[in-house]
Scaffold this motif. Structure first.
Motif, PDB file in Angstrom:
ATOM      1  N   GLY A 120      40.107  39.032  40.098  1.00 13.70           N
ATOM      2  CA  GLY A 120      39.257  40.212  40.221  1.00 13.70           C
ATOM      3  C   GLY A 120      39.001  40.883  38.890  1.00 13.70           C
ATOM      4  N   ASP A 121      38.505  42.098  38.969  1.00 15.58           N
ATOM      5  CA  ASP A 121      38.071  42.833  37.792  1.00 15.58           C
ATOM      6  C   ASP A 121      39.165  43.745  37.247  1.00 15.58           C
ATOM      7  N   ALA A 122      38.862  44.400  36.132  1.00 16.65           N
ATOM      8  CA  ALA A 122      39.846  45.248  35.453  1.00 16.65           C
ATOM      9  C   ALA A 122      39.302  46.651  35.242  1.00 16.65           C
ATOM     10  N   GLN A 160      37.184  46.383  43.854  1.00 20.06           N
ATOM     11  CA  GLN A 160      37.332  44.958  43.562  1.00 20.06           C
ATOM     12  C   GLN A 160      38.269  44.693  42.387  1.00 20.06           C
ATOM     13  N   ALA A 161      38.734  45.758  41.744  1.00 20.91           N
ATOM     14  CA  ALA A 161      39.647  45.602  40.606  1.00 20.91           C
ATOM     15  C   ALA A 161      41.017  45.126  41.076  1.00 20.91           C
ATOM     16  N   ALA A 201      49.120  48.564  35.974  1.00 19.92           N
ATOM     17  CA  ALA A 201      49.347  48.447  37.418  1.00 19.92           C
ATOM     18  C   ALA A 201      48.491  47.285  37.911  1.00 19.92           C
ATOM     19  N   CYS A 202      48.908  46.660  38.985  1.00 21.20           N
ATOM     20  CA  CYS A 202      48.100  45.569  39.534  1.00 21.20           C
ATOM     21  C   CYS A 202      48.172  45.590  41.054  1.00 21.20           C
ATOM     22  N   ARG A 203      47.222  44.922  41.651  1.00 23.48           N
ATOM     23  CA  ARG A 203      47.220  44.814  43.102  1.00 23.48           C
ATOM     24  C   ARG A 203      48.298  43.817  43.524  1.00 23.48           C
ATOM     25  N   ARG A 204      49.070  44.195  44.515  1.00 18.49           N
ATOM     26  CA  ARG A 204      50.230  43.393  44.895  1.00 18.49           C
ATOM     27  C   ARG A 204      49.823  42.000  45.367  1.00 18.49           C
ATOM     28  N   ASP A 205      48.740  41.894  46.141  1.00 22.60           N
ATOM     29  CA  ASP A 205      48.358  40.585  46.663  1.00 22.60           C
ATOM     30  C   ASP A 205      47.939  39.638  45.541  1.00 22.60           C
ATOM     31  N   VAL A 213      35.687  46.411  33.904  1.00 22.43           N
ATOM     32  CA  VAL A 213      35.385  45.168  33.190  1.00 22.43           C
ATOM     33  C   VAL A 213      35.236  44.032  34.198  1.00 22.43           C
ATOM     34  N   PRO A 214      34.048  43.413  34.288  1.00 24.56           N
ATOM     35  CA  PRO A 214      33.868  42.289  35.212  1.00 24.56           C
ATOM     36  C   PRO A 214      34.833  41.152  34.913  1.00 24.56           C
ATOM     37  N   GLN A 215      35.250  40.445  35.931  1.00 25.22           N
ATOM     38  CA  GLN A 215      36.247  39.385  35.786  1.00 25.22           C
ATOM     39  C   GLN A 215      35.817  38.335  34.765  1.00 25.22           C
TER      40      GLN A 215
END
Length: 322
Positions: free
Chosen positions: A203-205, A115-116, A170-174, A147-149
């Motif tokens: 989302g989370d980290a 979920q990150a 880094a991050c999720r592209r969407d 870390v929760p959002q």
């Protein structure tokens, strides 16, 4: 899980070669996108020749994009990501480079917390000879933290969760696409932090307490062209955005926005003093120097960094078992 490393560059071919090598030599296969802001130093010829060389062995991981005109750092990041196909984007500026296992370690942590949407690591700060002079602090004990959002913007506001510069993140592209990309209003002056703020809405980290990235500290760095007062103004805009996004559960734990602004003025006053930038000193210091709360926040920030964030402010962070 597929990663794309997006390397932004402008007239730094000698440094770019190192950045590309660090991305292509990762312990897991990754796509590498070089986003060139219309360089005139042979970058185009070099990258195209490298693409041809790799293609002879059936390696098609390297992609080159060139802006038609010089468009700035933020626009170049956005252009590079538009060419990327990975589920996760690893940011990289041309003067920085990655540890060989950076993406492997990030992928391992992300797999445990799907979920990150954003992941950061420790970076070593190196000089032009690649000699380490400092490194970013750990975020508490252990190898990695989730870390929760709901806690992210609170942690960023009080500088307890430092996502860091592009080489660390880094991050999720969407999630990146949903933010609309980097804002050219902050071009090379907090454009990265502004992006992390918006990505964290989705989302989370994850923080990795491993040194997986190398940031070069040198006079040619992009942020050296900005005066302390200009950097202060950008920091204030960032804090205003964060303040508005802090989850309601944390409202009783945060200082007033005016106190936070005074703290920033004190911080950049000290920077201007070290740089002997006396014009900035006069513009920055009053009336923040008279604010007791601002001095307290400054002291708390120094203490938090010294103790590697191992205090009550990380109570909502959950350890990932790697």
């Amino acid at each position: 899980m597929k990663f794309s490393v997006v390397i932004t560059t402008y007239n730094r071919l000698n440094l770019l070669k190192r950045a590309i090598d660090s991305a292509l030599n990762q312990t897991i296969a990754t796509e590498v996108v070089v986003a060139d802001d219309c360089s005139c130093d042979g970058t185009q010829e070099y990258v195209n020749s490298l693409i041809e060389k790799l293609s002879l062995s059936g390696d098609s991981r390297l992609i080159y994009h060139r802006n038609q005109v010089n468009s700035g750092h933020s626009a170049t990041v956005n252009a590079g990501i538009s060419k990327a196909s990975g589920e996760w984007i690893k940011f990289l500026d041309d003067d920085d480079y990655l540890a060989v296992n950076c993406l492997e370690e990030m992928a391992r942590a992300i797999a445990l917390q799907p979920q990150a949407v954003i992941c950061s690591c420790i970076a070593a700060q190196v000089d032009e000879n690649e000699v380490e002079c400092d490194r970013t602090p750990q975020v508490g004990p252990g190898l990695a933290f989730y870390v929760p959002q709901a806690d992210i913007h609170y942690g960023m506001l009080l500088e307890l969760l430092p996502f860091g510069t592009p080489v660390q993140v880094a991050c999720r592209r969407d999630a990146f696409v949903q933010t609309g990309g980097w804002d050219s209003k902050f071009d090379a002056n907090c454009d990265d932090i502004d992006s992390w703020i918006h990505i964290a809405k989705f989302g989370d980290a994850i923080f990795l307490n491993q040194c997986l990235a190398y940031r070069t500290i040198w006079p040619g760095a992009y942020n050296h062209k900005f005066s302390p007062s200009r950097r202060l103004n950008a920091n204030i805009l960032i804090k205003e955005k964060l303040y508005a996004l802090v989850d309601e559960m944390h409202h009783s734990h945060i200082p007033t926005l005016e106190d936070i602004k005074d703290y920033l003025k004190l911080h950049w006053f000290i920077v201007a003093l070290k740089q002997k930038n006396f014009h900035s000193i006069i513009n920055i210091i009053f009336p923040s120097v008279l604010s007791w709360k601002a001095w307290q926040l400054l002291l708390n920030a120094v203490i938090a960094r010294h103790f590697h964030y191992q205090n009550s402010h990380v109570r909502k962070v959950v350890l990932i078992d790697l």
